[in-house]
Scaffold this motif. Structure first.
Motif, short mmCIF file in Angstrom:
data_model
loop_
_atom_site.label_atom_id
_atom_site.label_comp_id
_atom_site.label_asym_id
_atom_site.label_seq_id
_atom_site.Cartn_x
_atom_site.Cartn_y
_atom_site.Cartn_z
N UNK A 1 27.41 33.87 71.42
CA UNK A 1 28.02 32.54 71.52
C UNK A 1 29.48 32.60 71.95
N UNK A 2 29.93 33.75 72.42
CA UNK A 2 31.32 33.91 72.85
C UNK A 2 31.32 34.51 74.26
N UNK A 3 32.17 33.98 75.13
CA UNK A 3 32.24 34.48 76.50
C UNK A 3 32.58 35.97 76.51
N UNK A 4 31.98 36.70 77.44
CA UNK A 4 32.16 38.15 77.53
C UNK A 4 33.24 38.48 78.58
N UNK A 5 34.25 39.25 78.17
CA UNK A 5 35.29 39.67 79.08
C UNK A 5 34.84 40.92 79.84
#
Length: 278
Positions: free
Chosen positions: A80-84
């Motif tokens: 649920x968190x954008x991947x860098x």
């Protein structure tokens, strides 16, 4: 290092910029093609690429601020968190940038326009749990988001994704330059905890307040707005009565009265009904 509003179409000889996906806060995000990956036959080479916006591009430590955002979020591994992906600099043009996964769908603020009276609970509840999952995860890793609002949440068929940690901070010692975001004045007033607007430091309680404002708007169709206390807020029609005390506690104007954590709020919303004592 600095960037302009319209950087060259090719950065670092590798990233072909296609179009702007969004702007706000301190940066501009583009959809880009990774030509190196294409050369090696990668079937999906599209990425999102962030450069500094015009306002911050001329700041002496602007590139450090951009790197700080990247470094803060690069260790986050949650669905649920954008991947860098990576941080880079176009040496010839003195433009710093980082790449991250390209998310699909629409931002939550756009979706909410379709629900002026609030989202039905059957749709709101699973989305709220996913958002709380993301924030609870970052808090477990000592990462504060700092700018929780519908515009920083992406909605797609796969669910919600949290992004934009540009105003975030770490509670842990990272070795990164200490940057005070207070001088930026970039808190979003409608979702920022009162203590942030008063100049206090970012905290888990402030993140809790921000995500609670988002949940309230999802249920009510409008933001909490000005009020003398959380008790003066009306319960959203779409929000079940037995869950209201917990959300009301998270919306307390005094951080000392927010006697619930993001993780506890998520646990409560993800379980069958049980009384919440405050």
């Amino acid at each position: 290092m600095s960037a302009t509003v319209a950087p060259p179409s090719l950065l670092a000889g590798r990233y072909q910029l296609e179009r702007i996906l969004g702007s706000g806060g301190m940066g501009v995000v583009y959809r880009a093609r990774d030509l190196l990956h294409e050369q090696f036959g990668e079937p999906c080479s599209s990425v999102a690429l962030k450069v500094l916006g015009e306002t911050f591009a001329e700041c002496p430590d602007a590139h450090v601020l951009l790197y700080s955002e990247f470094a803060l979020a690069r260790g986050l591994r949650h669905e649920r968190v954008v991947r860098m992906y990576g941080f880079d600099v176009d040496i010839n043009r003195h433009i710093a940038f980082f790449t991250m996964e390209l998310m699909h769908g629409m931002t939550l603020d756009r979706l909410l326009l379709e629900y002026p009276g609030g989202m039905p609970w059957r749709e709101l509840q699973p989305m709220a749990v996913q958002l709380l999952d993301a924030v609870a995860y970052t808090h477990r890793l000592g990462v504060l988001h700092g700018d929780l609002k519908p515009g920083n949440v992406m909605v797609s068929e796969e669910g919600l994704r949290l992004f934009d940690f540009g105003l975030g901070q770490s509670l842990l010692t990272t070795g990164l330059p200490g940057l005070s975001r207070g001088h930026i004045g970039a808190w979003t007033p409608a979702y920022a905890a009162p203590e942030l607007l008063a100049g206090d430091a970012l905290s888990m309680a402030a993140d809790l307040y921000g995500v609670a404002c988002v949940l309230y708007e999802m249920a009510q169709g409008r933001r909490p707005g000005e009020r003398s206390s959380a008790e003066s807020l009306p319960r959203p029609r779409q929000w079940p009565r037995h869950y209201w005390p917990a959300l009301r506690t998270a919306l307390a104007l005094d951080p000392e009265r927010r006697t619930i954590s993001v993780a506890e709020l998520r646990e409560m919303m993800g379980c069958p009904w049980r009384r919440w004592f405050v």
